[in-house]
Design a protein around this motif. Structure first.
Motif, PDB file in Angstrom:
ATOM      1  N   VAL A   1       0.831  -1.203   0.000  1.00 62.43           N
ATOM      2  CA  VAL A   1       0.000   0.000   0.000  1.00 62.43           C
ATOM      3  C   VAL A   1       0.867   1.256   0.000  1.00 62.43           C
ATOM      4  O   VAL A   1       0.609   2.227  -0.728  1.00 62.43           O
ATOM      5  N   LYS A   2       1.918   1.242   0.815  1.00 63.17           N
ATOM      6  CA  LYS A   2       2.830   2.391   0.869  1.00 63.17           C
ATOM      7  C   LYS A   2       3.498   2.611  -0.489  1.00 63.17           C
ATOM      8  O   LYS A   2       3.632   3.756  -0.958  1.00 63.17           O
TER       9      LYS A   2
ATOM     10  N   ASN B   1       0.862   3.934  -3.160  1.00 60.84           N
ATOM     11  CA  ASN B   1       0.520   5.334  -2.888  1.00 60.84           C
ATOM     12  C   ASN B   1       1.671   6.272  -3.232  1.00 60.84           C
ATOM     13  O   ASN B   1       1.453   7.421  -3.642  1.00 60.84           O
ATOM     14  N   HIS B   2       2.897   5.792  -3.069  1.00 58.28           N
ATOM     15  CA  HIS B   2       4.068   6.585  -3.451  1.00 58.28           C
ATOM     16  C   HIS B   2       4.133   6.739  -4.966  1.00 58.28           C
ATOM     17  O   HIS B   2       4.433   7.831  -5.483  1.00 58.28           O
TER      18      HIS B   2
ATOM     19  N   GLU C   1      -7.842  -2.533  -1.540  1.00 58.94           N
ATOM     20  CA  GLU C   1      -8.265  -2.103  -0.214  1.00 58.94           C
ATOM     21  C   GLU C   1      -8.706  -3.324   0.587  1.00 58.94           C
ATOM     22  O   GLU C   1      -9.801  -3.857   0.395  1.00 58.94           O
TER      23      GLU C   1
ATOM     24  N   LYS D   1       1.678   6.626  -7.049  1.00 65.36           N
ATOM     25  CA  LYS D   1       0.501   7.334  -7.574  1.00 65.36           C
ATOM     26  C   LYS D   1       0.783   8.790  -7.907  1.00 65.36           C
ATOM     27  O   LYS D   1       0.077   9.398  -8.717  1.00 65.36           O
ATOM     28  N   THR D   2       1.794   9.374  -7.304  1.00 64.34           N
ATOM     29  CA  THR D   2       2.110  10.767  -7.606  1.00 64.34           C
ATOM     30  C   THR D   2       2.523  10.946  -9.063  1.00 64.34           C
ATOM     31  O   THR D   2       2.373  12.031  -9.616  1.00 64.34           O
TER      32      THR D   2
ATOM     33  N   SER E   1      -3.929   2.339  -8.098  1.00 59.82           N
ATOM     34  CA  SER E   1      -4.624   2.360  -6.803  1.00 59.82           C
ATOM     35  C   SER E   1      -4.400   1.024  -6.119  1.00 59.82           C
ATOM     36  O   SER E   1      -4.446  -0.029  -6.768  1.00 59.82           O
ATOM     37  N   PRO E   2      -4.156   1.029  -4.823  1.00 56.98           N
ATOM     38  CA  PRO E   2      -3.906  -0.240  -4.124  1.00 56.98           C
ATOM     39  C   PRO E   2      -5.198  -0.989  -3.847  1.00 56.98           C
ATOM     40  O   PRO E   2      -6.279  -0.393  -3.757  1.00 56.98           O
TER      41      PRO E   2
ATOM     42  N   SER F   1      -2.072  -4.965  -9.593  1.00 55.86           N
ATOM     43  CA  SER F   1      -2.075  -3.509  -9.787  1.00 55.86           C
ATOM     44  C   SER F   1      -1.449  -3.044 -11.088  1.00 55.86           C
ATOM     45  O   SER F   1      -1.567  -1.858 -11.433  1.00 55.86           O
TER      46      SER F   1
END
Length: 533
Positions: A227-228, A231-232, A244, A234-235, A241-242, A340
């Motif tokens: 997840v980390k 999200n990193h 959930e 995604k910038t 998107s991870p 993903s």
């Protein structure tokens, strides 16, 4: 103790030793090769062949001694009983391999990358080692920048770092280890450390992030890291998107013990657990696995990509092609990554393909490159190859300066640990009197705001590393932060040192041809610049 009891003990001892000897000769109770290799991480010694040559007698008896040690009857059972007996007293039978911690935790010992010396700070990067490590990744990042491909590195913390409270009391973690050295010094490329994320996650997940009796994270720990990471990323990649997942998506069951228990040869059941993933609704069941040539391989959606597998995962429901250089922490991580990305090319960083970094990038043309590695193996990553540095110079660079060794003889200045300087056949010969020879190159005019590279043709006495140091407006002192290192082989080398910063201009450049004393030769040095950009 009366004589009858002494005689009884002697008889029992003789019977036991005799039973083992007879059983060994008859082949009873012998450990099979597969079990031996799993326990010892090596092949058993083969029985030596007798010869009548006198010079081979010692070799034969040494070999026979090793063979008996590896093949005596009931060897495995005796080791297991002995190791279990010590463990029940809180002691490891082999602390170099496994350390017995608190609360049923088993930690890797120094046999694995000197991990305990890393934990306690006995092993740290010196300035050159830190510069070498960072330089190798800075070159990878710069090469990908020229191709428009983002580069990310991810550092996974070891169990010792996440659960230090379960280390034995006699092991005191250092306030700063090699992991922290890299972060605190500023790596110079996009580096995502997961240490703080994993430690913070303990407040919710407790001891479920890493298995007690294994050296790796659990599926839960891998999910937190995943997840980390997503999200990193995604910038730069908005469509990522991870998955959930919640606590209810993981099933935690008791487990008698993992890899570290097996390494220590324990017979007791451990208070450990294993985790399985409950497939959520958005999980894609149509994952396809192929080799690099495109041949389809057997797979299912929960298949992990295992250690040293060189495969491609295809997910038609997702976008983006990812090239992953990974280690064993990516085994559990792969189950989530595969959900993903549209395509993932996996390669272990120690494989020959990984050493030819540029070949994989140019073959598969990924949208992004991810380099994942465990904290304990930080010091193992090799220098960026000369091939990569040469690629960075490439066709865009124009030669602006080419001088042979005799020119440097006439202009040599500011040299250190160098003596017996002479010119032979237009090449500069000299001897190094220590393990850090260096000299400052003659002044050279470089265009401002252009990248530069030095192509150096030189000979060295033994394999070592060569290094250049450069100056910029921001820092006008030679230091490891502004340097480039490359592996150099014994004999003649032609290495291209790509300088990853603009603004070097006419500042001096220092060349350190090796880290060993002996005879060196500088045949020529060529300066190239990127005049097109």
């Amino acid at each position: 103790m009366n004589n009858s009891i002494k005689i009884f003990y002697v008889i029992v001892f003789i019977i036991l030793i005799g039973s083992v000897a007879v059983s060994t000769l008859l082949g009873y109770g012998k450990t099979d090769k597969e079990t031996f290799v799993a326990m010892e991480k090596r092949n058993p010694t083969t029985k030596p062949i007798w010869t009548w040559e006198r010079k081979n007698l010692k070799k034969y008896f040494d070999g026979m001694n090793s063979w008996v040690n590896d093949n005596f009857a009931f060897r495995t059972q005796m080791i297991q009983f002995y190791s279990t007996f010590l463990y029940l007293g809180g002691v490891s039978a082999n602390p170099q391999k496994i350390i017995v911690g608190k609360n049923n935790y088993l930690f890797l010992g120094n046999s694995f990358d000197n991990v305990m010396d890393q934990v306690t700070g006995k092993i740290r990067f010196n300035e050159k080692q830190l510069a070498k490590w960072k330089s190798s990744f800075q070159l990878r990042s710069k090469y990908l920048d020229l191709l428009g491909i983002p580069f990310y590195a991810v550092m996974v913390p070891k169990k010792h770092t996440v659960y230090p409270e379960n280390l034995p009391d006699y092991i005191i973690p250092a306030k700063e280890n090699v992991f922290d050295q890299i972060i605190n010094s500023g790596p110079g490329f996009d580096l995502l450390p997961l240490k703080d994320t994993m430690i913070a996650s303990k407040a919710y997940w407790g001891n479920l992030l890493y298995n007690k009796t294994d050296s790796h994270w659990s599926e839960i720990g891998a999910y937190i890291g995943y997840v980390k990471i997503i999200n990193h990323l995604k910038t730069d990649f908005n469509d990522l998107s991870p998955l959930e997942l919640t606590r209810e998506d993981f099933v935690v069951k008791p487990h008698p013990g993992g890899q570290n228990k097996f390494i220590l040869n324990l017979l007791v059941d451990m208070n450990d657990y294993n985790v399985t993933i409950i497939k959520p609704a958005e999980w894609n069941n149509q994952i396809v696995k192929t080799n690099y040539e495109g041949d389809t391989l057997p797979s299912n959606p929960f298949d992990y990509v295992y250690y040293h597998e060189k495969v491609i995962i295809h997910n038609s429901e997702k976008k983006y092609t990812l090239l992953v250089f990974e280690d064993s922490f990516s085994i559990t991580l792969s189950a989530f990554l595969n959900q993903s990305f549209g395509k993932i090319i996996y390669c272990h960083y120690s494989e020959p393909e990984a050493k030819e970094f540029t070949r994989l990038v140019e073959r598969f043309k990924p949208d992004l490159v991810l380099y994942e590695f465990g904290e304990q193996s930080l010091a193992l990553h090799e220098l960026a190859s000369n091939n990569l540095s040469a690629k960075l110079a490439g066709d865009n660079f124009t030669s602006s300066y080419l001088k042979n060794g005799s020119y440097f003889y006439d202009h040599l200045k500011n040299y250190y640990q160098i003596t017996n300087i002479s010119v032979v056949d237009s090449s500069l010969h000299f001897q190094s009197t220590g393990n850090d020879p260096s000299f400052v190159l003659p002044d050279m005019e470089l265009a401002e705001d252009k990248f530069a590279a030095l192509k150096i043709d030189f000979s060295i006495p033994e394999q070592t590393v060569a290094q250049i140091f450069y100056l910029t407006d921001q820092n006008k002192d030679f230091n490891g932060e502004q340097s480039v290192l490359l592996q150099a082989e014994k004999g003649r080398n032609v290495l291209v040192f790509y300088i990853p910063e603009k603004g070097v201009k006419s500042y001096p450049i220092r060349f350190d041809p090796g880290l060993i004393p002996g005879d060196y030769i500088i045949h020529s040095i060529e300066v190239m610049q990127d005049m097109k950009n």
